[in-house]
Design an enzyme around this catalytic site. Structure first.
Site, PDB file in Angstrom:
ATOM      1  N   ASP A 112       0.660  -1.166   0.153  1.00  0.00           N
ATOM      2  CA  ASP A 112      -0.106  -0.115   0.053  1.00  0.00           C
ATOM      3  C   ASP A 112       0.906   1.364  -0.057  1.00  0.00           C
ATOM      4  O   ASP A 112       0.445   2.572  -0.709  1.00  0.00           O
ATOM      5  CB  ASP A 112      -1.053   0.035   1.090  1.00  0.00           C
ATOM      6  CG  ASP A 112      -2.144  -0.915   1.011  1.00  0.00           C
ATOM      7  OD1 ASP A 112      -2.098  -1.729   0.120  1.00  0.00           O
ATOM      8  OD2 ASP A 112      -3.089  -0.831   1.854  1.00  0.00           O
ATOM      9  N   CYS A 125       1.423  -7.407   6.175  1.00  0.00           N
ATOM     10  CA  CYS A 125       0.610  -6.211   5.212  1.00  0.00           C
ATOM     11  C   CYS A 125      -0.523  -6.214   5.034  1.00  0.00           C
ATOM     12  O   CYS A 125      -1.435  -7.344   5.466  1.00  0.00           O
ATOM     13  CB  CYS A 125       1.498  -5.851   4.133  1.00  0.00           C
ATOM     14  SG  CYS A 125       3.219  -5.669   4.468  1.00  0.00           S
ATOM     15  N   CYS A 143       4.976  -1.658   8.505  1.00  0.00           N
ATOM     16  CA  CYS A 143       5.136  -0.464   8.911  1.00  0.00           C
ATOM     17  C   CYS A 143       4.884  -0.339  10.601  1.00  0.00           C
ATOM     18  O   CYS A 143       3.817  -0.877  10.985  1.00  0.00           O
ATOM     19  CB  CYS A 143       4.549   0.600   8.292  1.00  0.00           C
ATOM     20  SG  CYS A 143       5.025   0.600   6.560  1.00  0.00           S
ATOM     21  N   SER A 188      -5.850   4.769   5.186  1.00  0.00           N
ATOM     22  CA  SER A 188      -4.804   4.033   5.910  1.00  0.00           C
ATOM     23  C   SER A 188      -4.886   3.843   7.396  1.00  0.00           C
ATOM     24  O   SER A 188      -5.404   4.891   8.009  1.00  0.00           O
ATOM     25  CB  SER A 188      -3.507   4.636   5.509  1.00  0.00           C
ATOM     26  OG  SER A 188      -2.375   4.181   6.392  1.00  0.00           O
TER      27      SER A 188
END
Length: 559
Positions: free
Chosen positions: A86, A127, A199, A474
């Site tokens: 993403d 992810c 992340c 997000s």
């Protein structure tokens, strides 16, 4: 399992009997011995690729899984599925393929698992869309399985503070406002993502990896052990060995992914202040599992679940801090009074047994149940005449003064148009930015709107401006950002009726999203609109737009 007196296996379809001599010949060409052919076939579903930081190390994780499978008497076969990153896809046409790839992943797993008659599966994942796509496949196939993720990235350090990818997105807005130089942005860019892994904040990837652990489909530690920690490899070996026990016990995913299991997942999610995308994905997973779980149940769960953690983007901590503080098991132990603790898990024990010995090591990271950041969980579903089927907001990341807000609409029919207006400063304090025709059908693909929300935050306006969209956000998004507005504009939803200057009324505390327009005016405006013209009229996205349902149903394909 032994080579003799074993139960009938699914893989016997391709290896037992005289008529399967051709298939056995092909298996022998792979270098398999008689013993390996006779053992259970375990599919290792790996989403490894070389373009996503969360996946670049999954070959090593998969090798550890295979070692675990072999040690417990199974024969592993690694297969692969696609994975869209993403962060790299953000802000251009690639983002329209992100959510859409979830269905490709689920279908791809189905094809590989059934075509090759695997007896059980180990999902090696990480992810945003990849974890939910594999979860959808797991409950659809209902084969014995276990999950192991690649783990979270470590946070970076910049100007003596912890930073992550979201810091870089927000810094773009700071540069555009003159509060940060391009040279400083470059130094931040080099520091923000220091390791492999998903992340570092409680964004969608880490939210879904934690949710998988809560659902009981992964071993304790799956959601939080850092990608670069040797514990991640040990966990992978243990998962590979444990799938053989799961197979022997015939423990299938639909025993765990029940309304009670989904309740637990959302309760922990809202206590963590996780990504709004988790609601979209859990609705889709519930659909595949044939588990009845209405969208409004989210508010019931949030109302009874305190928010115990403030992780990036809503607070200063990262997933590595959560792991050090005790991980998901510690959070669940704090929440045990609101969880269904008799749900089974792939450990062979119940939720209650899994968390019995968990302890909180840092009360700054995981607050006590009686002393939370907020008495209410971090996710809220809004309903009203702008969202008859619902809209979603990460309420834990909204400034207190924006929990109730009335302001004029500023309407945009594409993300690109909206981003340019924000960068040019063409908005005013109090505005409600309306970004539409970006839903599952209209996008197509329901792209994430991290760029506009990050620009707003980077400009220091996330406590002054709201944004509503039929797209999604997000997990790194913060501020008064309301997404998943359903029905979407492309499907004739009321959001399509809004015009610049119309009053929008946001009341997160009372779970409402409305416009001051009368119902008659809304209907008249919608009737006067021209037919929706698809933005993309070829390839997979065309087929996706024709097949996808509303975000309120998880954006699954039509039955």
């Amino acid at each position: 399992m032994t080579a003799t007196a074993r139960p009938v296996l699914t893989s016997d379809k391709v290896k037992k009997g005289m008529e399967r001599a051709p298939q056995r010949s092909l298996l022998r060409s792979l270098g398999l011995t008689d013993k390996e052919i006779n053992q259970p076939f375990i599919g290792i579903v790996n989403s490894y690729n070389e373009i996503i930081p969360g996946h670049i190390h999954l070959r090593q994780v998969a090798e550890a899984v295979k070692a675990g499978v072999r040690s417990a008497g199974g024969t592993p076969f690694e297969v692969n599925v696609p994975a869209v990153g993403d962060g790299i896809a953000m802000g251009h046409i690639g983002m329209r393929y992100s959510l859409a790839s979830r269905e490709v992943i689920a279908d791809g797993v189905e094809c590989m698992a059934i075509a090759h008659a695997f007896d059980a599966l180990v999902f090696v994942t990480n992810c945003d869309k990849i974890v939910p796509g594999m979860l959808m496949a797991a409950v659809r196939l209902n084969l014995p399985c276990i999950f192991v993720s690649g783990g979270p990235m470590l946070a970076g350090r910049w100007q003596d503070k912890a930073v992550d990818l979201n810091t870089v997105f927000e810094a773009v807005g700071m540069v555009s406002k003159g509060n940060l130089s391009e040279e400083e942005l470059s130094r931040l860019e080099e520091a923000a993502c220091p390791t492999c892994g998903s992340c570092a904040g409680m964004f969608t990837a880490n939210t879904m990896n934690c949710v998988t652990e809560v659902l009981g489909l992964a071993l304790p530690g799956n959601g939080t052990i850092p990608a670069v920690d040797s514990g991640r490899i040990r966990l992978a070996k243990e998962a590979g060995a444990q799938v053989m026990q799961v197979l022997e016990d015939d423990l299938r995913p639909r025993r765990m992914v029940t309304p009670d299991g989904i309740w637990n997942a959302l309760a922990v999610d809202t206590a963590l202040g996780g990504s709004t995308n988790s609601i979209l994905h859990l609705m889709a997973i519930a659909h595949e599992a044939k588990a009845d779980f209405p969208l409004n149940m989210v508010n019931e769960i949030s109302a009874g679940t305190p928010q115990l953690c403030r992780l990036s983007p809503a607070g200063p901590h990262h997933v590595e801090d959560l792991h050090r503080a005790g991980g998901i098991a510690a959070v669940m132990k704090e929440l045990k009074s609101v969880l269904h603790t008799k749900v089974p898990t792939v450990t062979g024990e119940t939720v209650a047994e899994n968390i019995a010995d968990a302890e909180v090591a840092d009360r700054e990271v995981i607050r006590p149940f009686a002393e939370p950041h907020s008495p209410r969980g971090g996710l809220t579903v809004l309903f009203g005449n702008l969202a008859p089927e619902g809209a979603v907001v990460k309420s834990s990341a909204v400034a207190p003064q924006m929990m109730r807000h009335r302001g004029p609409a500023r309407c945009f029919d594409s993300e690109e148009e909206c981003v340019q207006a924000l960068l040019d400063g063409h908005f005013h304090e109090g505005d409600v930015i309306v970004l539409r025709y970006e839903g599952p059908m209209g996008g197509p693909g329901m792209p994430e709107m991290l760029s506009p929300t990050s620009i707003i935050s980077g400009m220091g306006a996330d406590d002054k401006v709201a944004l509503i969209t039929d797209g999604r956000f997000s997990g790194a998004t913060r501020g008064a950002a309301i997404g998943h507005v359903s029905p979407e504009a492309a499907d004739g939803g009321p959001i399509a009726a809004l015009q610049d200057g119309d009053e929008v009324i946001i009341d997160i505390a009372d779970q409402r999203l409305d416009t001051a327009l009368s119902q008659g005016e809304i209907e008249a405006r919608l009737a006067a609109l021209p037919p929706f013209e698809p933005k993309i009229d070829s390839g997979y996205l065309k087929r996706y737009a024709q097949s996808v349902t509303s975000a309120s149903r998880g954006a699954v394909f039509k039955d």
